[in-house]
Design a protein around this motif. Structure first.
Motif, PDB file in Angstrom:
ATOM      1  N   ASN A 230      29.354  34.189 -23.133  1.00 15.00           N
ATOM      2  CA  ASN A 230      28.868  34.729 -24.326  1.00 15.00           C
ATOM      3  C   ASN A 230      30.128  35.912 -24.936  1.00 15.00           C
ATOM      4  O   ASN A 230      31.230  35.894 -24.250  1.00 15.00           O
ATOM      5  N   LEU A 231      29.662  36.510 -25.920  1.00 11.30           N
ATOM      6  CA  LEU A 231      30.646  37.415 -26.492  1.00 11.30           C
ATOM      7  C   LEU A 231      31.147  38.583 -25.481  1.00 11.30           C
ATOM      8  O   LEU A 231      32.310  38.894 -25.535  1.00 11.30           O
ATOM      9  N   PHE A 232      30.312  38.826 -24.720  1.00 13.35           N
ATOM     10  CA  PHE A 232      30.547  40.138 -23.957  1.00 13.35           C
ATOM     11  C   PHE A 232      31.661  39.729 -23.144  1.00 13.35           C
ATOM     12  O   PHE A 232      32.741  40.393 -22.872  1.00 13.35           O
ATOM     13  N   VAL A 233      31.388  38.406 -22.264  1.00  8.91           N
ATOM     14  CA  VAL A 233      32.543  38.002 -21.380  1.00  8.91           C
ATOM     15  C   VAL A 233      33.823  37.768 -22.037  1.00  8.91           C
ATOM     16  O   VAL A 233      34.869  38.176 -21.546  1.00  8.91           O
ATOM     17  N   ALA A 234      33.692  37.175 -23.235  1.00 11.80           N
ATOM     18  CA  ALA A 234      35.058  37.013 -24.097  1.00 11.80           C
ATOM     19  C   ALA A 234      35.745  37.969 -24.396  1.00 11.80           C
ATOM     20  O   ALA A 234      36.899  38.039 -24.204  1.00 11.80           O
ATOM     21  N   ARG A 235      34.916  38.939 -24.907  1.00 13.18           N
ATOM     22  CA  ARG A 235      35.726  40.359 -25.069  1.00 13.18           C
ATOM     23  C   ARG A 235      36.007  41.059 -23.827  1.00 13.18           C
ATOM     24  O   ARG A 235      37.176  41.804 -23.975  1.00 13.18           O
ATOM     25  N   PHE A 236      35.413  41.135 -22.930  1.00 17.12           N
ATOM     26  CA  PHE A 236      35.975  41.613 -21.664  1.00 17.12           C
ATOM     27  C   PHE A 236      37.115  41.515 -20.946  1.00 17.12           C
ATOM     28  O   PHE A 236      38.033  42.039 -20.246  1.00 17.12           O
TER      29      PHE A 236
END
Length: 367
Positions: A230-236
């Motif tokens: 998801n986007l959270f993992v990708a950005r983190f």
């Protein structure tokens, strides 16, 4: 026969009053692995560690050690030891006394304690420092004393709560390697907590990404970085470019065609998508490829854009650019001093594409 996890959380939730610190955590930790809990401050990493160690009780769910439920077992009866963030050394005791303290409390003979202390200090490369006081040690030496004290009882699992936070950058890097080598030598399961993505990736067999009391993704460092769920993992876990798209056709075998920022691209998708669905196309900076004009050697599809800035970082060059539709992207290229084409000038017109198949496509439910 299926192997039983050395340590397991089943449906664990933790509440502090009306605040939910953990929600329905399911995590199986295998014997001998190095697993890291990674996430921002306040995401629940340390709460999990405290529940595993017995310093906190789960509000719901079960904790199992070697398949046996240990919810009510006190910390001193678990074969699980903790290295705390501040090391928690006794300042009035020598290194040897600190390391042997647990054995002394268990009424071991002094000769046996001395023998075990000597063995363990050799393992952490502190032989010769047994009679020093903690105040006479460097930060890295203090950390190794804390680890020696934790492993002297031969625990099944060692928990480490951000143990490098007080160290300078150089020592931190050195200790990352030492801890990983030590874990391999001992064969003990290590559960490590950090908010530093690079640290987690460098040391771990598996990484658990956490956010707001829940697990977002579990996998190897490569899986987490290259296949974020998801986007959270990708950005983190690093820099990411997020492009907006709409599916225009679906092919057999997971292939898609989509309008991405106004340009039609063929995409490799790992999920199921439908015509007209909105998608996010995720690209790491190193996935992008930039070509200067007036060569125009690229065949469509590609974006047109303009260089904003390039930053030399030794091995790589970071490039900030803006597409003609106003979308800002970041690219990264390895620096080659013999390649003059890698020198990008602000305002320079460029064509932009990416390595086919390196994109990650997410649907709206994955945001």
């Amino acid at each position: 026969m299926e192997q039983i996890p050395i340590l397991e959380l089943r449906g664990v939730s933790k509440y502090f009053g009306d605040t939910c610190a953990l929600y329905d955590i399911n995590l199986a930790i295998e014997n001998g692995e190095f697993i890291t809990l990674l996430g921002p401050s306040g995401c629940g990493k340390t709460t999990i560690l405290r529940i595993l160690s017995g310093f906190e009780r789960a509000s719901e769910g079960d904790v199992l050690l070697n398949g046996n439920k240990i919810n009510a077992m006190p910390p001193e009866d678990r074969q699980v030891n903790t290295v705390f963030q501040n090391y928690a050394l006794f300042p009035h005791m020598t290194v040897a006394q600190n390391v042997g303290f647990g054995l002394k409390m268990q009424k071991y003979a002094n000769s046996r304690i001395a023998e075990r202390v000597e063995e363990v200090l050799k393992r952490v490369h502190l032989e010769g420092l047994a009679e020093r006081m903690p105040s006479q040690l460097s930060g890295g030496q203090q950390q190794r004393v804390a680890i020696a004290r934790a492993i002297i009882n031969n625990p099944l699992v060692l928990l480490l709560d951000e143990p490098f936070s007080a160290l300078d950058f150089k020592l931190r890097k050195q200790m990352q390697l030492e801890i990983k080598h030590l874990q391999r030598q001992l064969g003990i399961t290590f559960v490590f907590v950090t908010h530093d993505q690079e640290e987690a990736f460098a040391m771990s067999d598996r990484v658990v990404i956490m956010n707001e009391g829940s697990i977002e993704q579990i996998g190897s460092s490569q899986e987490i970085y290259e296949e974020p769920k998801n986007l959270f993992v990708a950005r983190f876990v690093g820099e990411i470019n997020v492009l907006e798209g709409t599916v225009t056709s679906v092919n057999s075998g997971g292939g898609l065609k989509a309008d991405v920022e106004g340009v039609s691209f063929n995409l490799k998708a790992r999920g199921e998508f439908t015509w007209g669905e909105k998608v996010k196309v995720l690209l790491r900076p190193e996935d992008l490829r930039i070509y200067t004009l007036p060569e125009q050697t690229l065949n469509p599809p590609f974006f047109m854009g303009r260089i904003d800035e390039s930053v030399y970082k030794g091995a790589t060059v970071d490039i900030m650019l803006t597409l003609d539709n106003g979308k800002q992207l970041q690219a990264a290229e390895f620096f080659n001093e013999d390649d003059e084409d890698i020198v990008y000038r602000p305002g320079e017109r460029v064509q932009v594409t990416w390595v086919e198949g390196w994109e990650v496509v997410l649907g709206e439910e994955d945001e």
